[in-house]
Motif scaffolding. Structure first.
Motif, PDB file in Angstrom:
ATOM      1  N   UNK A   1     -54.322 -97.746  17.872  1.00 44.76           N
ATOM      2  CA  UNK A   1     -53.496 -96.568  18.147  1.00 44.76           C
ATOM      3  C   UNK A   1     -53.975 -95.388  17.311  1.00 44.76           C
ATOM      4  N   UNK A   2     -53.948 -94.216  17.926  1.00 44.53           N
ATOM      5  CA  UNK A   2     -54.228 -92.984  17.190  1.00 44.53           C
ATOM      6  C   UNK A   2     -53.341 -91.874  17.743  1.00 44.53           C
ATOM      7  N   UNK A   3     -53.065 -90.896  16.903  1.00 41.57           N
ATOM      8  CA  UNK A   3     -52.231 -89.776  17.338  1.00 41.57           C
ATOM      9  C   UNK A   3     -52.669 -88.524  16.617  1.00 41.57           C
ATOM     10  N   UNK A   4     -52.484 -87.411  17.284  1.00 44.60           N
ATOM     11  CA  UNK A   4     -52.795 -86.137  16.659  1.00 44.60           C
ATOM     12  C   UNK A   4     -51.808 -85.084  17.126  1.00 44.60           C
ATOM     13  N   UNK A   5     -51.675 -84.056  16.316  1.00 43.66           N
ATOM     14  CA  UNK A   5     -50.790 -82.953  16.643  1.00 43.66           C
ATOM     15  C   UNK A   5     -51.516 -81.669  16.246  1.00 43.66           C
ATOM     16  N   UNK A   6     -52.398 -81.267  17.142  1.00 42.78           N
ATOM     17  CA  UNK A   6     -53.205 -80.089  16.877  1.00 42.78           C
ATOM     18  C   UNK A   6     -52.321 -78.845  16.903  1.00 42.78           C
TER      19      UNK A   6
END
Lengths: 114, 114
Positions: free
Chosen positions: A65-70
């Motif tokens: 799992x990976x997540x980002x909030x650019x």
């Protein structure tokens, strides 16, 4: 005031495939959360962002799992490769701040892994 | 180790009567509590909250009671209406490892019979 938006609403994939979910929080909300809700259980926090920084990812299976909030607004959650046990509803929530503020949830994405 | 428990998976109540949903928690560091209602295929919707410095909070037909010594809270719905039929989650908030987060219970499915 628009609520938390999520897409897609439903996704069916085969195991070992990849999938990505998108979330747009309520305007002005600094804190964004991703939860996993398995059938018959309550939502479990995967990751919490404060603006564009991660403040808690202790329960995120980081091998897949990976997540980002650019830019501190939209967020994406990715699973690669998916396993059967990842079948769940993925909920995005946002709140004005990171403490006792009420969290507002989106409609969720129902993922089925075959 | 489940820190927030909703021991009744389901509850049926006649329309017009009182619905009482219960929630128990184990960690005394929780200082804020939320109740959410969830309809099928929708995200959880915030219902009512209570701070640990209070023992009661009321909002229309919904009242939440907190008993800190027993680590127990309950949601009362009076009078119950068919539209209240949903799954109800309690969530307990507190700081762990420097991050404020909510832990959700497993939910109670309420059915209000007309």
């Amino acid at each position: 005031e628009a609520g938390v938006a999520q897409s897609p609403r439903y996704k069916i994939i085969e195991k070992r495939q990849s999938v990505a979910f998108w979330c747009n929080p309520i305007s002005g909300h600094a804190t964004l959360y991703w939860y996993q809700q398995i059938l018959g259980q309550g939502p479990k926090l995967l990751i919490q962002f404060q603006n564009n920084g991660v403040v808690d990812d202790s329960q995120l299976p980081k091998d897949r799992f990976s997540a980002e909030r650019l830019k501190g607004v939209d967020s994406t959650l990715k699973i690669q490769p998916a396993k059967l046990e990842d079948s769940a509803v993925y909920l995005c929530a946002s709140s004005p701040g990171p403490t006792t503020d009420t969290q507002y949830f989106g409609p969720g994405t129902r993922l089925t892994v075959l | 180790d489940q820190q927030v428990k909703q021991n009744s998976p389901s509850l049926s109540v006649q329309e017009g009567r009182i619905s009482i949903l219960n929630c128990d928690y184990t960690n005394s560091m929780f200082d804020y509590f939320l109740w959410y209602k969830k309809y099928p295929a929708e995200g959880p919707t915030f219902l009512i909250s209570i701070s640990s410095i209070k023992d009661k909070n009321e909002d229309g037909r919904f009242t939440v009671f907190l008993n800190k010594s027993a680590k127990h809270l309950s949601l009362h719905i009076v009078p119950s209406q068919p539209g209240d039929s949903a799954v109800y989650f309690c969530a307990a908030g507190g700081t762990t490892s420097g991050t404020y987060k909510y832990i959700f219970g497993t939910g109670t499915r309420l059915k209000v019979l007309a």
